[in-house]
Design a protein around this motif. Structure first.
Motif: not given
Length: 412
Positions: A203-213, A218-224, A394-402
């Protein structure tokens, strides 16, 4: 009663010892030491195979020590449990005459080399597994004589005790030791390659991770993050490239193709023993330039000047814990996040799998070409880096334009 080295050294032929009737001393577990009339001492393993009592001479004392004789005797018992007659499998029981090509000698060198570059806990875990699960099977063998079935027998034996993940780890370690032998010019092939597919699926063991939302936070915490600068830059590097943490930690300046803007990871550093290409977006090149200006090491990119070696896995784990992500995010989690998001946005599946350097046995891996879909992958990695930047802003809704499906048609 078991024998001791001091006792064995004192043994001499008795008055009743004859050329046809040597003195026999038991060490237990059907291992005996025969003392011949000439004074020579040989180890003999008694065993039962196919309902018949048999014996096998396994070595001379002191060339074969008491400890080695006990280990070899146990190997014979293990072969019998697998239904193998030890007399018909002599290669498993041949010792290397000078030791230079003995698997155990090469394994010890590999472990010694790693000791300076990995966490003590990891070294202890891997070395203990070698001593427990690998050495008893093939440690005594000349490395040129070891075959794929020999290696597979290691994994199968561990699998039977209900430890499939440990079985895979042991076989991967065996493969790494063979790579060491290849680098030393002792052999030209690696019989451990691709053998894990012969073990039972796990069985594949899934590593813990945050969601895209949750990614922007997380990125802001890394920067800080106020800890070590290179650990902080390492996290950004993982975000942009989603390579494995180990690949990042041992990254070398010589592997960077500045003209092509590609990181060329050699096969011996990759999990699947294949060279890997990582297109580097402008954001990644900027990180490399920032680290280069620090002048920390001429060899390693992520070099810890305190320990004088590449950063450990714990450095990144501890940093995530300090940021409040214990049980929520791992270094490996950046890979899962990238895979899920890119698939959701319609990116080409084969390109994603190639960029992740996955070990799945599919058409991609069977006909592997490190440069396959490279133009598409380069565009994908540039867009992914832009996605990370936009997510941070904070532009999560506008990224990777499909437009990945369109790119797939263009570059496919």
């Amino acid at each position: 009663m078991s024998l001791t080295d001091s006792q064995i050294k004192r043994l001499k032929p008795s008055d009743t010892c004859t050329p046809s009737r040597p003195d026999k001393y038991s060490d237990g577990n059907n291992l005996r030491l025969w003392v011949r009339s000439t004074g020579s001492k040989v180890w003999v393993s008694d065993y039962k195979y196919a309902a018949k009592r048999q014996s096998l001479t396994i070595g001379k004392y002191p060339a074969m020590s008491l400890a080695d004789a006990r280990q070899r005797n146990q190997q014979i018992k293990d072969l019998i449990k697998q239904g193998i007659n030890p007399k018909h499998d002599k290669k498993r029981l041949q010792a290397d005459t000078d030791g230079t090509k003995a698997f155990d000698a090469i394994a010890e060198r590999w472990h010694d080399d790693r000791k300076a570059h990995i966490a003590p806990k990891t070294y202890s875990r891997d070395y203990s597994q070698y001593q427990r699960d690998i050495k008893p099977f093939i440690g005594h063998m000349n490395i040129e004589d070891i075959t794929a079935p020999d290696v597979l027998a290691i994994g199968k034996a561990i699998e039977t005790r209900g430890a499939p993940d440990m079985a895979r780890r042991a076989m991967r370690q065996t493969g790494q030791i063979f790579k060491q032998a290849i680098r030393e010019g002792l052999v030209t092939h690696n019989p451990a390659n691709d053998l894990t597919i012969a073990l039972k699926p796990h069985k594949v063991k899934h590593h813990s991770r945050v969601t895209s939302q949750q990614l922007p936070k997380l990125l802001q915490d890394i920067d800080a993050y106020g800890g070590d600068l290179l650990v902080k830059l390492g996290f950004w590097f993982l975000c942009y490239t989603f390579v494995r943490t180990q690949e990042l930690r041992f990254m070398e300046w010589s592997e960077i193709d500045y003209q092509a803007k590609i990181w060329r990871i050699p096969a011996d550093k990759m999990k699947m023993d294949r060279p890997h290409l990582v297109p580097l977006a402008p954001q990644v090149m900027a990180i490399l330039e920032q680290i280069k200006q620090l002048g920390l090491s001429d060899k390693y990119v992520f070099f810890n000047t305190t320990t004088r070696k590449p950063y450990s896995e714990n450095a990144f784990i501890t940093a995530l814990w300090r940021m409040g992500y214990k049980g929520r995010m791992t270094g490996h989690g950046f890979r899962g996040l990238a895979s899920t998001t890119l698939h959701e946005q319609g990116a080409m599946h084969e390109a994603i799998e190639l960029q992740l350097a996955h070990e799945k046995e599919n058409k991609v891996s069977k006909a592997y070409n490190g440069a396959q879909h490279l133009k598409y992958r380069t565009d994908m990695m540039h867009q992914w880096a832009n996605f990370i930047d936009d997510a941070y802003a904070g532009k999560i809704d506008n990224v990777i334009h499909g437009n990945f499906k369109q790119q797939a048609q263009k570059h496919g």
